[in-house]
Design an enzyme around this catalytic site. Sequence first.
Site, PDB file in Angstrom:
ATOM      1  N   ASP A  12      87.757  66.645  25.240  1.00 30.51           N
ATOM      2  CA  ASP A  12      87.952  68.087  24.841  1.00 30.51           C
ATOM      3  C   ASP A  12      88.392  68.411  23.904  1.00 30.51           C
ATOM      4  O   ASP A  12      89.872  68.273  24.011  1.00 30.51           O
ATOM      5  CB  ASP A  12      87.799  69.087  26.132  1.00 30.51           C
ATOM      6  CG  ASP A  12      86.705  68.968  27.171  1.00 30.51           C
ATOM      7  OD1 ASP A  12      85.754  68.152  27.117  1.00 30.51           O
ATOM      8  OD2 ASP A  12      86.606  69.979  28.248  1.00 30.51           O
ATOM      9  N   ASP A 131      72.624  68.458  30.772  1.00 24.85           N
ATOM     10  CA  ASP A 131      73.432  69.007  32.190  1.00 24.85           C
ATOM     11  C   ASP A 131      72.294  69.492  33.196  1.00 24.85           C
ATOM     12  O   ASP A 131      71.528  70.497  33.182  1.00 24.85           O
ATOM     13  CB  ASP A 131      74.009  70.292  31.820  1.00 24.85           C
ATOM     14  CG  ASP A 131      75.240  70.082  30.623  1.00 24.85           C
ATOM     15  OD1 ASP A 131      75.296  68.680  30.534  1.00 24.85           O
ATOM     16  OD2 ASP A 131      75.994  70.971  30.010  1.00 24.85           O
TER      17      ASP A 131
END
Lengths: 257, 212
Positions: A12, A131
């Site tokens: 990230d 997702d």
Amino acid sequence: MSLAKRIIPCLDVDDGRVVKGVQFVDIRDAGDPVEVAKRYDEQGADEITFLDITATAHGRETTVHMVEEVASQVFIPLTVGGGIRKIEDIRTMLNAGADKVAINSAAIYNPEFVKEACDAFGSQCIVLAIDAKKVSSQGEANRWEIFTHGGRKETGIDALEWAERMEAYGAGELLVTSMDKDGTKSGFDLELMQEITSRVRIPVIASGGVGNLQHLVDGVKLGGAEAVLAASIFHFGEFTVQEAKEAMQAQGIEVRL
Amino acid sequence: MDQKLVAVVDYGMGNLRSVSKAAEHMANARTKIIVTQDPQVIADADSVIFPGQGAAKACMQALTDTGMVEPVKQAAQEKPFLGICMGLQVLMSHSAENNGVDCLNIIKGNVTQFDLSAHPELKMPHMGWNQIHQTQDHPLWHAIPQDSRFYFVHSFYVSPEDKNTIIGETTHGQTFPSVLSAHNIFAIQAHPEKSAEHGLQLFKNFLEWDGH
């Protein structure tokens, strides 16, 4: 002699820095994407995925420079996801040295965007990120839906149909994250992975829930994934990519060692 | 000492940055890597790298639009020439991609799609790290172990008429020619710029190669 299953560490990044604590013991700057990417390259990572969580336009420019820096020094495939909304965003990332971009919510708002992106740059560089969250109740047949905003917002889109549709639209690869499993360290949602990998011909990257090396093995052997993506087990130094590959090889999975 | 000039052909497609960066990473101080669309620079260069990705039709169109067809053909005849991925496929006579595309016809043969009907378990595109089995010696194999893994992304593969041009093979359901060599040309289906140490070694070998 055949194609190796891939291990992909995911980082990230915010404002050009690695966040969510990479904790290598002997690294000088755990926030430096170049240093972290180099380390994973040395460990034998097959690709690296950067998930850009930067909110500001200025920060996104920083991410572009970060990709340039990493691509000048790390010679394995790089994928950048997060905030890819326009054709121009893709061009910018590819020109900076990314090999693939991951498209997520932009595809939900405008599915034709995936077609346009594949026509413009080729399927090989378009990863479709899904997702998914289980929405069926216990006792019902399994059903998953696509969620946005980190799993908070439902879309009503059936995840399996979406996977097939995105393949038909030209996506070169699917990155499937179970929002139920993400962060739990209890393993991939193997039923979800099986359902999707048996429906599409394109490679599927399994994501969400990795807590140990057996989970990676299961993702490939039981889930049918071509590649497995993980963050924390590598970042916190619990396991190296090399150890993960050795564990996979010990159970008969072909890997690049 | 004389400087060595290496031209990376830019015909407006694909990410040339990775290719030029990988070459620069392995180049010595006397070697200059230039990404160029200028036919004169390609003509003046000591060696030429011809990268590529995407579809055959768009690739041939971009070569035509940028006036790169003749300079590339010329370079492929006379100086060390490294074709990468689509830069291998468009060297052939014809590709079956996009309902059929005539290519540069520098190496006789065709480009066809994988037929994986007998292998439902295999994915398409052929994407990831696979082994290259070196079937003939070549200077560019120097210090690259037999059966090393390289990074591939493609759905079509080349079949040269002259099987002696095949110097590397790879298996994905079927065994296909993954590296061809003809005189001063070395052309590879995989992406050495994304293949870590072995890929970098290949660039080093190419930069040191005199084309023989």
